[in-house]
Design a protein around this motif. Sequence first.
Motif, PDB file in Angstrom:
ATOM      1  N   THR A 361      15.788   2.512  -1.997  1.00 37.78           N
ATOM      2  CA  THR A 361      15.828   3.992  -2.263  1.00 37.78           C
ATOM      3  C   THR A 361      17.373   4.509  -2.408  1.00 37.78           C
ATOM      4  O   THR A 361      18.024   4.437  -1.480  1.00 37.78           O
ATOM      5  CB  THR A 361      15.009   4.842  -1.551  1.00 37.78           C
ATOM      6  OG1 THR A 361      13.599   4.496  -1.575  1.00 37.78           O
ATOM      7  CG2 THR A 361      15.205   6.406  -1.665  1.00 37.78           C
ATOM      8  N   LEU A 362      17.730   5.158  -3.355  1.00 36.20           N
ATOM      9  CA  LEU A 362      18.992   5.865  -3.517  1.00 36.20           C
ATOM     10  C   LEU A 362      18.794   7.511  -3.295  1.00 36.20           C
ATOM     11  O   LEU A 362      17.897   7.984  -3.937  1.00 36.20           O
ATOM     12  CB  LEU A 362      19.759   5.816  -4.801  1.00 36.20           C
ATOM     13  CG  LEU A 362      20.816   4.549  -4.838  1.00 36.20           C
ATOM     14  CD1 LEU A 362      21.312   4.415  -6.403  1.00 36.20           C
ATOM     15  CD2 LEU A 362      21.657   4.656  -3.927  1.00 36.20           C
ATOM     16  N   HIS A 363      19.507   8.160  -2.297  1.00 37.14           N
ATOM     17  CA  HIS A 363      19.140   9.381  -2.207  1.00 37.14           C
ATOM     18  C   HIS A 363      20.517  10.112  -1.899  1.00 37.14           C
ATOM     19  O   HIS A 363      21.589   9.526  -1.658  1.00 37.14           O
ATOM     20  CB  HIS A 363      18.348   9.469  -0.794  1.00 37.14           C
ATOM     21  CG  HIS A 363      18.367  10.871  -0.211  1.00 37.14           C
ATOM     22  ND1 HIS A 363      17.164  11.851  -0.821  1.00 37.14           N
ATOM     23  CD2 HIS A 363      18.932  11.705   0.648  1.00 37.14           C
ATOM     24  CE1 HIS A 363      17.433  12.919  -0.173  1.00 37.14           C
ATOM     25  NE2 HIS A 363      18.101  12.943   0.609  1.00 37.14           N
ATOM     26  N   GLY A 364      20.451  11.523  -2.444  1.00 43.83           N
ATOM     27  CA  GLY A 364      21.734  12.348  -2.208  1.00 43.83           C
ATOM     28  C   GLY A 364      22.556  12.381  -3.533  1.00 43.83           C
ATOM     29  O   GLY A 364      23.737  12.905  -3.370  1.00 43.83           O
ATOM     30  N   LEU A 499      10.405   8.397   4.500  1.00 45.45           N
ATOM     31  CA  LEU A 499       9.901   7.352   3.250  1.00 45.45           C
ATOM     32  C   LEU A 499       9.073   6.190   4.033  1.00 45.45           C
ATOM     33  O   LEU A 499       8.506   5.574   3.059  1.00 45.45           O
ATOM     34  CB  LEU A 499      10.979   6.979   2.536  1.00 45.45           C
ATOM     35  CG  LEU A 499      11.600   7.956   1.799  1.00 45.45           C
ATOM     36  CD1 LEU A 499      12.970   7.114   1.342  1.00 45.45           C
ATOM     37  CD2 LEU A 499      10.870   8.477   0.709  1.00 45.45           C
ATOM     38  N   ARG A 500       8.748   6.280   5.205  1.00 47.23           N
ATOM     39  CA  ARG A 500       8.044   5.010   5.926  1.00 47.23           C
ATOM     40  C   ARG A 500       6.748   5.025   5.245  1.00 47.23           C
ATOM     41  O   ARG A 500       6.069   3.896   5.237  1.00 47.23           O
ATOM     42  CB  ARG A 500       8.138   5.114   7.300  1.00 47.23           C
ATOM     43  CG  ARG A 500       7.285   3.933   8.005  1.00 47.23           C
ATOM     44  CD  ARG A 500       7.982   3.717   9.569  1.00 47.23           C
ATOM     45  NE  ARG A 500       9.441   3.482   9.561  1.00 47.23           N
ATOM     46  CZ  ARG A 500       9.704   3.023  10.781  1.00 47.23           C
ATOM     47  NH1 ARG A 500       9.070   2.647  11.609  1.00 47.23           N
ATOM     48  NH2 ARG A 500      11.106   2.572  10.817  1.00 47.23           N
ATOM     49  N   ARG A 501       6.029   6.106   5.358  1.00 52.11           N
ATOM     50  CA  ARG A 501       4.660   6.223   4.996  1.00 52.11           C
ATOM     51  C   ARG A 501       4.345   5.572   3.421  1.00 52.11           C
ATOM     52  O   ARG A 501       3.544   4.915   3.165  1.00 52.11           O
ATOM     53  CB  ARG A 501       4.040   7.486   4.914  1.00 52.11           C
ATOM     54  CG  ARG A 501       2.886   7.593   4.614  1.00 52.11           C
ATOM     55  CD  ARG A 501       1.982   9.181   4.397  1.00 52.11           C
ATOM     56  NE  ARG A 501       3.137   9.987   3.433  1.00 52.11           N
ATOM     57  CZ  ARG A 501       2.658  10.118   2.151  1.00 52.11           C
ATOM     58  NH1 ARG A 501       1.769   9.355   1.533  1.00 52.11           N
ATOM     59  NH2 ARG A 501       3.459  10.983   1.395  1.00 52.11           N
ATOM     60  N   ILE A 502       5.431   5.854   2.628  1.00 52.00           N
ATOM     61  CA  ILE A 502       5.524   5.380   1.334  1.00 52.00           C
ATOM     62  C   ILE A 502       5.636   3.990   1.328  1.00 52.00           C
ATOM     63  O   ILE A 502       4.978   3.106   0.537  1.00 52.00           O
ATOM     64  CB  ILE A 502       6.373   5.954   0.128  1.00 52.00           C
ATOM     65  CG1 ILE A 502       5.950   7.684   0.210  1.00 52.00           C
ATOM     66  CG2 ILE A 502       6.692   5.690  -1.030  1.00 52.00           C
ATOM     67  CD1 ILE A 502       7.302   8.335  -0.537  1.00 52.00           C
ATOM     68  N   ASN A 503       6.549   3.397   2.079  1.00 54.25           N
ATOM     69  CA  ASN A 503       7.288   2.044   2.244  1.00 54.25           C
ATOM     70  C   ASN A 503       6.136   1.272   2.841  1.00 54.25           C
ATOM     71  O   ASN A 503       6.434  -0.193   2.847  1.00 54.25           O
ATOM     72  CB  ASN A 503       8.462   1.956   2.626  1.00 54.25           C
ATOM     73  CG  ASN A 503       9.627   2.250   1.717  1.00 54.25           C
ATOM     74  OD1 ASN A 503       9.300   2.045   0.332  1.00 54.25           O
ATOM     75  ND2 ASN A 503      10.776   2.951   1.984  1.00 54.25           N
TER      76      ASN A 503
END
Length: 504
Positions: A361-364, A499-503
């Motif tokens: 994931t890229l964020h920001g 994001l842990r739930r998604i990952n």
Amino acid sequence: MADQLYIGIDSGTQGCKVVVVSRSLGKVIAENSSPHTLMENERGGREQDPAVWVTALETALESALSQSLRLVKDGQVKAIGVSGQQHGFVPLDRDGQVIRPAKLWCDTETVPQCTTITERLGGEEATIAAIGNTIAAGFTASKILWLKENEPENYRRLHTILLPHDYLNYWLSGEFSAEHGDASGTAFYDVRNRQWSQFALSAIDPENDLLAMLPPLRDPHQPAGRIRPELAAKWNIPSDVLISSGGGDNMMAAIGTGNVSPGVVTASLGTSGTIYAHSNTPVIDSRGELAAFCSSSGGWLPLVCTMNVTVATELVRNLFGLSLKEFTQTIAASHVGSGGILLLPFFNGERTPALPNGSATLHGMSTTNFTKANLCRAAMEGVTFGLRYGMEVLERNAIAPNEIRLVGGGAKSPVWRQIVADVFGTPVVSPLTTEAGALGSALQAMWCHETTQGSKATLGEICDRFIKLDQESRCQPDEGRRQQYGDIYSRYQQLEGELRRINS
């Protein structure tokens, strides 16, 4: 008197590296490498044909040996040591032939089998109590059950179970053997008692005797065998050359950085990232985030592994078509924090934290910070944050560094070494020979040879003689940048948590 030469082989995911160590000169006198190819699929499968390892080994060894004998004309090879990528599964039939490509440490296709084995063992807590580790995705155990469930015809042919370095020892010597350090990463080995675990093997396959398919375990100073006569003749080396027990790549890199007694911490910036320390007693993490390995020097090697290090940086470098020099210069042009961009670098899933199905994931990103320099630096910072999480797992288990010895391809970058020092808040230094796995293999081979000759020299004494630190590589943490990275790392942890739930 002829000089005594020792060959170290490091067969990794990306290629095979070979070094030749001269006893009289006290250093590496020749080295070479040859690449490997990787087979991948969208289900998380990562495989290699062991024939690729053999071809690369021969290419690199013949070149390195030729170089060394030009430099030391009266040199005589005494022993060979092999370091191999951990956790891979090499299935052999009754005739000792490879049945199918080896599933590797970075293979996450076997996640369902991890769950099945863990349930059969009574859950994660019971599993840790039984073997000292969890059934992690990538460890060998789940690969065997995967073969049984997905390729039953191949499974019926299975006669011998080997790890990658075991297979290369077999190819070199013609004899089957295993070694405690590498064996401890299978998830069917009892780390506390240093033996194969019948309990775990029965959970993989309750109907067949898997224990009978495993080779005998060797102590690290014991030879696995001697060179096959046809190879001795082909390479023009003595027919009595010893093949040492060898070990997994992390175990050999520990030896190659002098990490054979408590107090030293090694971090590796390779395809994956590892951070580990020597212990004289087993170190078992109740949360299962720390790999409770044995060392290949007679002790234990508590270790944390992250799945994506140069995987991530190479993807970004190749995306922009940059050379290594250009990549380093581009990162140096950016600033701490990459303009606010964070990369969760889970391109191959992740082992620590345990997110085998995770993705990157890229964020920001914004219209002002979306630059090549920031994206390149975000990749380097992101994988370093992942390793910092690993260091925190070690610290939770009472292991703290005074200094980090940095190895692997990434350790050659001055920019990256400084980022590691600033992110960890700890001094960093690299050995003069950064190919620690290959050097460690050569030094273990020397120890094995000396022991068979009646010498009482310890592996620690050998390491003290041959391992030198590169003082020019030393980086001290900058207090201002350390504080900045502390705040950025907190953001990284927050993002990963969200994001842990998604990952998962």
